[in-house]
Motif scaffolding. Structure first.
Motif, mmCIF file in Angstrom:
data_model
loop_
_atom_site.group_PDB
_atom_site.id
_atom_site.type_symbol
_atom_site.label_atom_id
_atom_site.label_comp_id
_atom_site.label_asym_id
_atom_site.label_seq_id
_atom_site.Cartn_x
_atom_site.Cartn_y
_atom_site.Cartn_z
ATOM 1 N N UNK A 46 43.432 38.476 55.990
ATOM 2 C CA UNK A 46 41.974 38.640 55.952
ATOM 3 C C UNK A 46 41.518 39.677 54.921
ATOM 4 N N UNK A 47 42.462 40.451 54.414
ATOM 5 C CA UNK A 47 42.128 41.469 53.399
ATOM 6 C C UNK A 47 42.379 40.966 51.976
ATOM 7 N N UNK A 48 42.827 39.724 51.834
ATOM 8 C CA UNK A 48 43.238 39.205 50.521
ATOM 9 C C UNK A 48 42.072 38.657 49.694
ATOM 10 N N UNK A 49 42.225 38.807 48.377
ATOM 11 C CA UNK A 49 41.368 38.120 47.422
ATOM 12 C C UNK A 49 42.186 36.985 46.817
ATOM 13 N N UNK A 50 41.587 35.801 46.746
ATOM 14 C CA UNK A 50 42.280 34.611 46.251
ATOM 15 C C UNK A 50 41.583 34.088 44.999
ATOM 16 N N UNK A 51 42.373 33.826 43.977
ATOM 17 C CA UNK A 51 41.878 33.153 42.776
ATOM 18 C C UNK A 51 42.220 31.677 42.903
ATOM 19 N N UNK A 52 41.202 30.831 42.887
ATOM 20 C CA UNK A 52 41.433 29.385 42.929
ATOM 21 C C UNK A 52 41.077 28.793 41.570
ATOM 22 N N UNK A 53 41.990 28.010 41.028
ATOM 23 C CA UNK A 53 41.782 27.372 39.727
ATOM 24 C C UNK A 53 41.461 25.907 39.967
ATOM 25 N N UNK A 73 36.558 31.273 42.469
ATOM 26 C CA UNK A 73 36.895 29.893 42.112
ATOM 27 C C UNK A 73 36.416 29.603 40.692
ATOM 28 N N UNK A 74 37.347 29.200 39.821
ATOM 29 C CA UNK A 74 37.023 28.936 38.419
ATOM 30 C C UNK A 74 37.135 27.434 38.154
ATOM 31 N N UNK A 75 36.002 26.816 37.801
ATOM 32 C CA UNK A 75 35.957 25.363 37.580
ATOM 33 C C UNK A 75 35.586 25.056 36.128
ATOM 34 N N UNK A 101 40.105 28.601 32.743
ATOM 35 C CA UNK A 101 40.931 29.709 33.243
ATOM 36 C C UNK A 101 41.821 30.286 32.139
ATOM 37 N N UNK A 102 42.216 29.461 31.184
ATOM 38 C CA UNK A 102 43.102 29.931 30.116
ATOM 39 C C UNK A 102 42.378 30.868 29.145
ATOM 40 N N UNK A 103 41.054 30.898 29.230
ATOM 41 C CA UNK A 103 40.275 31.793 28.357
ATOM 42 C C UNK A 103 39.814 33.050 29.089
ATOM 43 N N UNK A 104 40.186 33.151 30.353
ATOM 44 C CA UNK A 104 39.860 34.340 31.146
ATOM 45 C C UNK A 104 41.123 35.162 31.372
ATOM 46 N N UNK A 105 40.989 36.466 31.341
ATOM 47 C CA UNK A 105 42.068 37.325 31.815
ATOM 48 C C UNK A 105 41.861 37.502 33.312
ATOM 49 N N UNK A 106 42.910 37.286 34.122
ATOM 50 C CA UNK A 106 42.741 37.486 35.568
ATOM 51 C C UNK A 106 42.158 38.853 35.911
ATOM 52 N N UNK A 107 42.469 39.854 35.096
ATOM 53 C CA UNK A 107 41.958 41.211 35.329
ATOM 54 C C UNK A 107 40.436 41.251 35.264
ATOM 55 N N UNK A 108 39.852 40.372 34.427
ATOM 56 C CA UNK A 108 38.399 40.318 34.298
ATOM 57 C C UNK A 108 37.746 39.586 35.465
#
Length: 275
Positions: A46-53, A73-75, A101-108
Motif C-alpha cells: 500500500x506504500x508503493x508507487x507503480x509506473x505503468x507503461x 500511467x504513461x500512454x 516512455x522511451x523519451x521520459x527518464x523514470x526519475x522525471x
C-alpha cells in the motif's frame, strides 16, 4: 480485487469510435484472472508507487490503483486518453501522462526510489523498454511485464541457450515466469500466448559498473553472428583479426571455438576485464 467490474474492450472502443492500432501492437488485456495474476506477481504494498507503461483502456490500471499508493500511467496513443480519463476518474491516486516512455527518464516521472514497474507491453518494444528502465539513474526494485511467452522464456534462459536480450536483463536482475496468459484473455486476441515475467532487480549489477560498457560491447559483438564461433563473431564485431580475437579469448580462459550463447555472465565479465 474481484469487486472491480470487468471492462469490455471491444464495446469501449466502439463507444469512442476507436480501433485497436496494429502498428502500436495494441491487444487490450481484459481477463480478470490474468489481471489478478499480474498484480499478485508484483507483490504491491500500500506504500508503493507503480509506473505503468501503456495502460491502454485502463483494465490493469484500476487493479494497480486499488493495490498501490500511487500509479503513474504513461500512454503513447493520444486517442486513448479520453476513454482512459473516463474509466480512471474514480481513482484519485492515478496520474495519467500522454507520451513515449522511451523519451521520459523514470526519475522525471517518479521522484522516489524503490518503485515498481507493471505493464502489458507489445512485443516490438520489449527489449527497448527493459533496457531503458534498467539503464536509468533511478531503477525500479521489480519489473513485471506481460509479454509474448516465447520472449519471456528466452529472457529466463540459462547458459547454453542465452541470447543478447537474456544477458541484458540478467546482468541487472533475476527473471522468472509466474503465469501464462492465453491469447483469448486479450482483445483483439494475438496469435500467440503471453506470460507474466517478473524481474527482481539486484542492488548492483552482476557486472562491475566500470565494466558495463565493455560488457555490452562484447555481447553485441558475440551475438552479432550467432551461428559463428566466438573467435569469428568477435573478430567481425570488434573489427580485429581472428588471431587477435582468439588470443583475447584464450587469455580469458575461454575456448575460441565456443559460441556466444554458451557463455555465463561470469565468463563475459572475465572477457571484459581481459579486453
Amino acid at each position: 480485487m474481484n469487486q472491480i467490474p470487468p471492462l469490455n474492450a471491444e464495446a469501449l472502443l466502439k463507444r469512442y469510435h476507436l480501433r485497436a492500432h496494429k502498428g502500436l501492437g495494441q491487444n487490450f488485456l481484459q481477463d480478470p484472472q490474468a489481471l489478478e495474476d499480474i498484480v499478485s506477481a508484483a507483490e504491491i504494498q500500500q506504500t508503493d508507487t507503480v509506473l505503468e507503461i501503456g495502460p491502454g483502456l485502463g483494465s490493469l490500471t484500476r487493479y494497480l490503483a486499488v493495490a498501490a499508493k500511487q500509479v503513474v500511467a504513461v500512454e503513447l496513443d493520444e486517442n486513448l486518453i479520453p476513454p482512459l480519463k473516463a474509466i480512471l476518474a474514480p481513482y484519485q491516486n492515478v496520474s495519467l501522462i500522454q507520451g513515449d516512455i522511451l523519451k521520459f527518464s523514470p526519475k522525471d516521472l517518479i521522484s522516489e526510489d524503490n518503485y515498481l514497474v507493471v505493464a502489458n507491453i507489445p512485443y516490438y518494444i520489449t527489449s527497448a523498454v527493459i533496457r531503458h528502465l534498467l539503464e536509468s539513474r533511478s531503477k525500479p526494485r521489480r519489473i513485471v511485464l506481460t509479454i509474448q511467452k516465447e520472449v519471456a522464456q528466452r529472457i529466463c534462459a540459462q547458459p547454453g541457450d542465452l541470447s543478447l536480450l537474456a544477458l541484458s536483463v540478467q546482468v541487472y536482475g533475476k527473471p522468472r515466469i509466474t503465469a501464462r496468459v492465453p491469447a483469448d484473455a486479450f482483445y483483439p486476441a494475438p496469435k500467440v500466448d503471453s506470460a507474466v515475467l517478473v524481474v527482481d532487480i539486484y542492488p548492483t549489477p552482476q557486472i562491475k559498473e566500470e565494466l558495463l560498457h565493455t560488457f555490452f560491447k562484447l555481447i553485441k559483438a558475440g551475438f552479432g553472428q550467432k551461428r559463428k564461433t566466438l573467435r569469428n563473431s568477435l573478430s567481425s564485431g570488434l573489427h580485429v583479426s581472428t588471431t587477435a580475437a582468439a588470443e583475447l579469448l584464450t587469455r580469458a580462459h575461454i575456448d575460441p571455438q565456443r559460441r556466444a550463447e554458451t557463455l555465463s555472465i561470469e565468463e563475459w565479465e572475465r572477457l571484459a576485464v581481459t579486453l
